[in-house]
Scaffold this motif. Sequence first.
Motif, PDB file in Angstrom:
ATOM      1  N   VAL A  86       0.830  -1.202   0.000  1.00 56.13           N
ATOM      2  CA  VAL A  86       0.000   0.000   0.000  1.00 56.13           C
ATOM      3  C   VAL A  86       0.867   1.255   0.000  1.00 56.13           C
ATOM      4  CG1 VAL A  86      -1.600   1.357   1.420  1.00 56.13           C
ATOM      5  CG2 VAL A  86      -2.036  -1.070   1.014  1.00 56.13           C
ATOM      6  N   ILE A  87       1.894   1.279   0.819  1.00 56.92           N
ATOM      7  CA  ILE A  87       2.753   2.469   0.891  1.00 56.92           C
ATOM      8  C   ILE A  87       3.513   2.667  -0.408  1.00 56.92           C
ATOM      9  CG2 ILE A  87       4.707   3.506   2.098  1.00 56.92           C
ATOM     10  CD1 ILE A  87       3.745   2.040   4.619  1.00 56.92           C
ATOM     11  N   ARG A  88       4.009   1.593  -0.993  1.00 61.49           N
ATOM     12  CA  ARG A  88       4.700   1.745  -2.280  1.00 61.49           C
ATOM     13  C   ARG A  88       3.737   2.264  -3.351  1.00 61.49           C
ATOM     14  NH1 ARG A  88       9.400   0.416  -4.627  1.00 61.49           N
ATOM     15  NH2 ARG A  88      10.158  -0.927  -2.953  1.00 61.49           N
ATOM     16  N   HIS A  89       2.508   1.753  -3.348  1.00 59.61           N
ATOM     17  CA  HIS A  89       1.496   2.227  -4.293  1.00 59.61           C
ATOM     18  C   HIS A  89       1.289   3.731  -4.143  1.00 59.61           C
ATOM     19  CE1 HIS A  89      -2.496   1.943  -6.407  1.00 59.61           C
ATOM     20  NE2 HIS A  89      -2.726   3.001  -5.652  1.00 59.61           N
ATOM     21  N   VAL A  90       1.163   4.191  -2.894  1.00 58.52           N
ATOM     22  CA  VAL A  90       0.950   5.610  -2.629  1.00 58.52           C
ATOM     23  C   VAL A  90       2.134   6.435  -3.112  1.00 58.52           C
ATOM     24  CG1 VAL A  90       0.776   7.319  -0.775  1.00 58.52           C
ATOM     25  CG2 VAL A  90      -0.647   5.271  -0.717  1.00 58.52           C
ATOM     26  N   VAL A  91       3.341   5.975  -2.829  1.00 60.40           N
ATOM     27  CA  VAL A  91       4.539   6.728  -3.197  1.00 60.40           C
ATOM     28  C   VAL A  91       4.692   6.811  -4.714  1.00 60.40           C
ATOM     29  CG1 VAL A  91       7.064   6.702  -3.116  1.00 60.40           C
ATOM     30  CG2 VAL A  91       5.743   6.238  -1.046  1.00 60.40           C
ATOM     31  N   VAL A  92       4.433   5.714  -5.392  1.00 62.30           N
ATOM     32  CA  VAL A  92       4.607   5.698  -6.850  1.00 62.30           C
ATOM     33  C   VAL A  92       3.616   6.621  -7.542  1.00 62.30           C
ATOM     34  CG1 VAL A  92       4.368   4.248  -8.909  1.00 62.30           C
ATOM     35  CG2 VAL A  92       5.648   3.403  -6.932  1.00 62.30           C
ATOM     36  N   LEU A  93       2.367   6.652  -7.075  1.00 60.24           N
ATOM     37  CA  LEU A  93       1.309   7.363  -7.792  1.00 60.24           C
ATOM     38  C   LEU A  93       1.034   8.771  -7.282  1.00 60.24           C
ATOM     39  CD1 LEU A  93      -1.322   4.546  -8.394  1.00 60.24           C
ATOM     40  CD2 LEU A  93       0.536   5.306  -9.863  1.00 60.24           C
ATOM     41  N   ASN A  94       1.723   9.210  -6.250  1.00 63.25           N
ATOM     42  CA  ASN A  94       1.446  10.526  -5.682  1.00 63.25           C
ATOM     43  C   ASN A  94       2.726  11.302  -5.440  1.00 63.25           C
ATOM     44  OD1 ASN A  94      -1.650  10.393  -4.869  1.00 63.25           O
ATOM     45  ND2 ASN A  94      -0.737   8.436  -4.265  1.00 63.25           N
ATOM     46  N   ASP A  95       2.541  12.619  -5.310  1.00 65.04           N
ATOM     47  CA  ASP A  95       3.658  13.495  -4.988  1.00 65.04           C
ATOM     48  C   ASP A  95       3.169  14.528  -3.988  1.00 65.04           C
ATOM     49  OD1 ASP A  95       6.275  14.375  -5.095  1.00 65.04           O
ATOM     50  OD2 ASP A  95       6.359  14.147  -7.272  1.00 65.04           O
ATOM     51  N   GLY A  96       4.087  15.302  -3.456  1.00 62.10           N
ATOM     52  CA  GLY A  96       3.728  16.293  -2.461  1.00 62.10           C
ATOM     53  C   GLY A  96       4.535  16.105  -1.206  1.00 62.10           C
ATOM     54  N   ASP A  97       4.062  16.688  -0.102  1.00 64.10           N
ATOM     55  CA  ASP A  97       4.790  16.608   1.155  1.00 64.10           C
ATOM     56  C   ASP A  97       4.204  15.589   2.118  1.00 64.10           C
ATOM     57  OD1 ASP A  97       6.596  18.589   0.406  1.00 64.10           O
ATOM     58  OD2 ASP A  97       5.266  20.189   1.107  1.00 64.10           O
ATOM     59  N   ALA A  98       2.906  15.303   1.988  1.00 70.68           N
ATOM     60  CA  ALA A  98       2.250  14.459   2.988  1.00 70.68           C
ATOM     61  C   ALA A  98       1.392  13.396   2.326  1.00 70.68           C
ATOM     62  CB  ALA A  98       1.397  15.315   3.921  1.00 70.68           C
ATOM     63  N   VAL A  99       1.304  12.247   2.983  1.00 68.81           N
ATOM     64  CA  VAL A  99       0.389  11.175   2.579  1.00 68.81           C
ATOM     65  C   VAL A  99      -0.943  11.436   3.266  1.00 68.81           C
ATOM     66  CG1 VAL A  99      -0.072   8.706   2.656  1.00 68.81           C
ATOM     67  CG2 VAL A  99       2.257   9.521   2.285  1.00 68.81           C
ATOM     68  N   THR A 100      -2.015  11.528   2.472  1.00 65.11           N
ATOM     69  CA  THR A 100      -3.335  11.799   3.028  1.00 65.11           C
ATOM     70  C   THR A 100      -4.140  10.510   3.162  1.00 65.11           C
ATOM     71  OG1 THR A 100      -4.366  12.139   0.866  1.00 65.11           O
ATOM     72  CG2 THR A 100      -3.282  14.048   1.897  1.00 65.11           C
ATOM     73  N   ALA A 101      -5.245  10.607   3.896  1.00 61.62           N
ATOM     74  CA  ALA A 101      -6.126   9.453   4.049  1.00 61.62           C
ATOM     75  C   ALA A 101      -6.716   9.047   2.701  1.00 61.62           C
ATOM     76  CB  ALA A 101      -7.237   9.773   5.044  1.00 61.62           C
ATOM     77  N   ASP A 102      -7.001  10.006   1.831  1.00 63.39           N
ATOM     78  CA  ASP A 102      -7.552   9.684   0.509  1.00 63.39           C
ATOM     79  C   ASP A 102      -6.573   8.837  -0.301  1.00 63.39           C
ATOM     80  OD1 ASP A 102      -9.891  10.995   1.012  1.00 63.39           O
ATOM     81  OD2 ASP A 102      -9.289  12.865   0.023  1.00 63.39           O
TER      82      ASP A 102
END
Length: 484
Positions: free
Chosen positions: A383-399
Amino acid sequence: MPAVPDIPSEQDTVDTSGAQASILMVEDTTALAAVYHEYLVRDGHQVTLAATGQAALQVLAAAPPALILLDIRLPDIDGMEILDRVRQEHPHLPVVVMTADGSVNLAVQAMRRGAYDFLVKPFSADRLLVTVGNALERLRLQEMVEIYRERIARPRFHGFIGASLPMQTVYELIQNAASSKATVFITGESGTGKEICAAALHQEGPRSGEPFVAINCAAIPHELMESEIFGHVRGAFTGAIADRAGAAARANGGTLFLDEICELSPDLQGKLLRFIQTGSYERLGGTRAEQSDIRIVCATNRDPLQEVRAGRFREDLYYRLHVIPIHLPPLRERGGDVLEIARHYLARFTAEENKHLLHYTAEAEQLLRSHAWPGNIRQLQNVIRHVVVLNDGDAVTADMLEQALTPAPGRDAGESPPPSPSGSNGTGQATTMPEIRPLRILEQEAVLRAIEHCDGNVPRAAALLEVNPSTLYRKLQSWRANAD
């Protein structure tokens, strides 16, 4: 009247964890020293007497006691100076000062400088023993607190991350079992870190400098498993063009980890039992007995006793292997560990992907803590790798996490979606075109995805695909052969 020794012998001190305690009494009045010595000895303590400050310092240098009874007024050194030395060199050693009537202010000053308590001479046996007992009990509690603090303050242990109480229990079990040669049976759900546990046992033990060999018994066809463990000789089967050493030989002197051991066939279970009992084995197709000195660690995500009751696992082998059981708790039972693990992998994956996601929002952390994580740490990683690969920015959000935790059709949670090919509909507008690939490629991808979904358990993947396990093993062998 007892003699007043200057320096104690080894027999004058005892382990503070036992029923007795070693006490140093610094008292220059011989008569009082004899009386108080008698009170303490009758109560079961071992007492060393020192008549001067210099003798007391020699005792401290030779063998620090569990408690000091210190007369403030000594003929050669001020008792306060000795108290200061004790506080500096032995900060946890309790000191009870003894002072004459009329010197209470001096005793209070000593308390401010670190003394545990004070006694005004002359005092009764009861007063002495209660004060000594309270001081020793406080010391015992301090030692217990330090032990627990060290354990709970241990956020990492080899490859494990987490300071929760369930994991502290696991760490303690690993440390206690590491020095033994007894077999260890690790149980726990898929993704809880059974191979990490086996590696920690190896690294903590005396075999750490020797090989650690791991085999996933569910990922290798049954007909090849005997060769994988014990090796084979040339000509033992089709394709055996040379002698090959098995895991038993490669792990000699070290540790052999058999993951998903309940997948072993009944005949191989019997051979493994004989090997555990004798340390002797024969290579597949061979006739010569070979010896190997290894420590066996095994694991399963099933209930091994249920496998025994169902007749799928030999009872005698189970009891040979189930000497030291270690159960790994699922992630949902580890409290705040999930946040520490999530932060670790966020930092690792952002570095690998050259992204800038630095932290989780409060809502994201709440979601991480409340999710059940049926796939445990492996699912959290995906899940975390999925979030990192597909998103950018400073913070990981609940969405972001919710999107990763909600699988698209044909995709597991945490698995990145495949890129969609695009084409033209003849009007200049881009349109999504279906990707058409050979059926054999689709079949291979479906099989490998099913096996990965089942954590390498081929029979379970076969059940999901509604085919015979032997069919999957044949396909796997064929694909490996073509890949070579």
